[in-house]
Design a protein around this motif. Sequence first.
Motif, PDB file in Angstrom:
ATOM      1  N   LEU B 498      47.152  41.467  44.898  1.00 42.06           N
ATOM      2  CA  LEU B 498      47.432  40.070  44.548  1.00 42.06           C
ATOM      3  C   LEU B 498      46.614  39.605  43.351  1.00 42.06           C
ATOM      4  O   LEU B 498      47.083  38.795  42.555  1.00 42.06           O
ATOM      5  N   SER B 499      45.384  40.102  43.222  1.00 40.73           N
ATOM      6  CA  SER B 499      44.600  39.682  42.055  1.00 40.73           C
ATOM      7  C   SER B 499      45.251  40.213  40.784  1.00 40.73           C
ATOM      8  O   SER B 499      45.299  39.516  39.765  1.00 40.73           O
ATOM      9  N   ALA B 500      45.784  41.425  40.839  1.00 42.52           N
ATOM     10  CA  ALA B 500      46.500  41.963  39.669  1.00 42.52           C
ATOM     11  C   ALA B 500      47.712  41.085  39.363  1.00 42.52           C
ATOM     12  O   ALA B 500      47.944  40.694  38.213  1.00 42.52           O
ATOM     13  N   LEU B 501      48.450  40.750  40.399  1.00 44.07           N
ATOM     14  CA  LEU B 501      49.663  39.926  40.222  1.00 44.07           C
ATOM     15  C   LEU B 501      49.315  38.527  39.714  1.00 44.07           C
ATOM     16  O   LEU B 501      49.958  38.004  38.792  1.00 44.07           O
ATOM     17  N   ASN B 502      48.291  37.923  40.293  1.00 42.87           N
ATOM     18  CA  ASN B 502      47.966  36.541  39.925  1.00 42.87           C
ATOM     19  C   ASN B 502      47.338  36.428  38.542  1.00 42.87           C
ATOM     20  O   ASN B 502      47.603  35.489  37.818  1.00 42.87           O
ATOM     21  N   HIS B 503      46.493  37.396  38.195  1.00 43.96           N
ATOM     22  CA  HIS B 503      45.800  37.279  36.912  1.00 43.96           C
ATOM     23  C   HIS B 503      46.587  37.907  35.760  1.00 43.96           C
ATOM     24  O   HIS B 503      46.338  37.589  34.605  1.00 43.96           O
ATOM     25  N   PHE B 504      47.468  38.827  36.086  1.00 41.74           N
ATOM     26  CA  PHE B 504      48.188  39.527  35.010  1.00 41.74           C
ATOM     27  C   PHE B 504      49.691  39.562  35.284  1.00 41.74           C
ATOM     28  O   PHE B 504      50.301  40.624  35.301  1.00 41.74           O
ATOM     29  N   PRO B 505      50.303  38.384  35.497  1.00 36.39           N
ATOM     30  CA  PRO B 505      51.725  38.345  35.864  1.00 36.39           C
ATOM     31  C   PRO B 505      52.618  39.018  34.815  1.00 36.39           C
ATOM     32  O   PRO B 505      53.637  39.609  35.177  1.00 36.39           O
ATOM     33  N   GLU B 506      52.193  38.952  33.542  1.00 41.25           N
ATOM     34  CA  GLU B 506      53.032  39.534  32.492  1.00 41.25           C
ATOM     35  C   GLU B 506      53.218  41.043  32.692  1.00 41.25           C
ATOM     36  O   GLU B 506      54.242  41.601  32.326  1.00 41.25           O
ATOM     37  N   ASP B 507      52.237  41.701  33.306  1.00 41.43           N
ATOM     38  CA  ASP B 507      52.375  43.144  33.537  1.00 41.43           C
ATOM     39  C   ASP B 507      53.421  43.440  34.617  1.00 41.43           C
ATOM     40  O   ASP B 507      53.866  44.574  34.768  1.00 41.43           O
ATOM     41  N   PHE B 508      53.763  42.403  35.386  1.00 38.41           N
ATOM     42  CA  PHE B 508      54.788  42.565  36.420  1.00 38.41           C
ATOM     43  C   PHE B 508      56.146  42.065  35.915  1.00 38.41           C
ATOM     44  O   PHE B 508      57.073  41.880  36.693  1.00 38.41           O
ATOM     45  N   GLY B 509      56.222  41.807  34.627  1.00 38.58           N
ATOM     46  CA  GLY B 509      57.487  41.360  34.042  1.00 38.58           C
ATOM     47  C   GLY B 509      57.741  39.880  34.236  1.00 38.58           C
ATOM     48  O   GLY B 509      58.853  39.402  34.033  1.00 38.58           O
TER      49      GLY B 509
END
Lengths: 158, 517
Positions: B498-509
């Motif tokens: 979730l920290s990856a998703l929340n802080h780097f949403p652009e990497d998840f498209g």
Amino acid sequence: MTETVSTQSTVKEITRALKHKPGALLPILHDIQHALGYIPADSIPVIASELQLSRAEVHGVISFYHYFRETPPGKQTIHLCRAESCQAMGSKKLEEHVKAKLSIDYHETTPDGKFSLEPVYCLGMCSCSPSMQIGNDVYGRVSNESFDSVIDEREALS
Amino acid sequence: MTVTVYVPNDSGALALGAGRIAAAIDKEAQKRGLDIKLVRNGSRGMFWLEPLVEVETSEGRIGYGPVQSKDISGLFDADFLNGGTHALEVGPIDEIPYFKNQQRLTFARIGLTDPISLDDYLAYDGYRGLKNALAMSGADIVRHVTDSGLRGRGGAAFPTGIKWNTVLNTPSEQKYIICNADEGDSGTFSDRMVMEGDPFVLIEGMTIAGLAVGATQGYIYLRVEYPHAHRALNTAIAKAYAAGYLGDNIQGSGKKFDLEVRLGAGAYICGEETSLMESLEGKRGLVRFKPPLPAISGLFGKPTIVNNVISLASVPIILDKGGEYYRDFGMGRSRGTLPIQLAGNIKYPGLVELAFGLTLRELLYEYGRGSASGRPIKAVQVGGPLGAYLPESQFDTPLDYEAFAAIWAVVGHGGIVVFDDTVDMAEMARYSMEFCAIESCGKCTPCRIGSTRGEEVIKDIIAGRDLHKNIPLLRDLCDTLLNGSLCALGGMTPYPVLSALNHFPEDFGITEQASAA
Ligand SMILES: Cc1cc2nc3c(=O)[nH]c(=O)nc-3n(C[C@H](O)[C@H](O)[C@H](O)COP(=O)(O)O)c2cc1C
Ligand code: SF4
Ligand code: FES
């Protein structure tokens, strides 16, 4: 035939020497794998009867732990680190190179029986990532080139 | 005159060729008819300089590094045995800021001494804590540990004194001290450095723990990936027995403490204390339900202290100098020092022991000097594979358990893994789920099934499929893991994800318009 007999007697010897220790099963499995390279299927009934466990219990323990293997390994096993610090230093590219160089995937052994490849999740060598271990030998900051020279050197030895 | 030369035997140094360098120096000295004494010390923890060769001179210990085989004859030509000038010379080790500015309490001896020499250990303040402890009651020993404010360094940061007090006050014929030396967290190596670089300090700490609570048997549960630590520990244990520091009559006190190393077998979950005890009992490492607490019913159902290597290795200095001395370091409720491990893509990777309170930014740039690649640092993962990823905007957080908890992160075992801007955070999130699936003990469904499902969903997200459905699905799955797992493997895998998703949403498209919508 004779090989099986000597294997069996090794297993028996190790099991009898250690079975009185509290929690003896892991030390026994370690010693067997250390002596034979793996834990042969026919050692399970021996261990089970000596420790008064069921065969299923012994097998359950062997299969739970990634380190214990039930098939013979190659002469040398390469443990390549897949964890985060090594990934941050390019271990994925190295991993591709290693697999291509040896023409095998993880959990496989080269056809000439010289090398097995196993993944490992951190070797505590994250200060010199990417890293790998072969037997007791450790290697840090491994590049494609340094991997090749290590393998060529060790191939000559084996 | 004999010159003392130090070449580390730490496996991090060996991985960079220290074994070859030691042999080559020995050979070259013989060839030139020079009299040297070669000591295989631990590592100073400055790994960009390894193999770091040190020479004892009248001006202190002068360092040369990183030394390669091809440099050896040049070093002799430059008269390095007398501290001669050479391109690899780094001057007096004690003056290197990275080392000089540390506050080494637990690591006080590491890199200085020959780790398996009991004489060295004694000459450098070893066994002073035990000497004091032998003159105290169990309750007094526990009080020093409580006063020190020491909290478990294995991850959960539970107050060590409280744990010991529970075991002290639980009557039993048999009690156990277990050292958790499974060190499975990626990005961490401080336990390994202690066991290889100063094994006696761990033995002393465990012996004091035994005296404190009335336990006579100790086990060090060591991961099988650490063969060099295994050898160092066994050598040191044998010497401690021979000198009466272990066994039936410790230093003539009539008190008994036995110690044995047991090997793990490559299961990350066996670092969890109840799984570890199952494993020590010879079983599959399935996590146990708590309660009962291990302190009341642990190994073989007996009261048991389970502590991390660093926690136990910090006990001797606490008993030597007193709880208050240790407590005076640190901030807030994080007392004492933390051996921090700088790893991954960092220019100066290594071991930095400091009082709690320094910010990540100071560690990353003043100690670590930025990324190894020279590119901007994009994210750091603190606290192992179950720790959150932090973006640049959080680098001013001080190393402190509560400050990290406040930003939904953990200090854990103090490992910091650095990534530059080439990292793909969606891929790191996928890996976290994969790791959880590989290492799950299988006891509970959210972890066993949810992690595999989680990896599939992230793969779909990476492929750009149905983001509007898959992103909420991933969040739901993380909720289930957070709330429905028996232990922190399933329960904390959502931290990195979730920290990856929340802080780097652009990497998840996820584009800005999409997340605003
Ligand atoms: C999945 C998992 C893995 C763990 N791995 C370790 C480990 O490798 N070493 C360790 O000391 N503690 C580890 N822990 C924490 C232990 O359960 C326990 O809290 C710790 O050993 C207690 O010692 P301390 O109070 O000195 O930290 C792990 C916990 C979990 C949930
Ligand atoms: S969360 Fe995972 S590792 Fe922990 S007890 Fe449940 S299944 Fe086992
Ligand atoms: S992550 Fe590879 S050695 Fe630690």
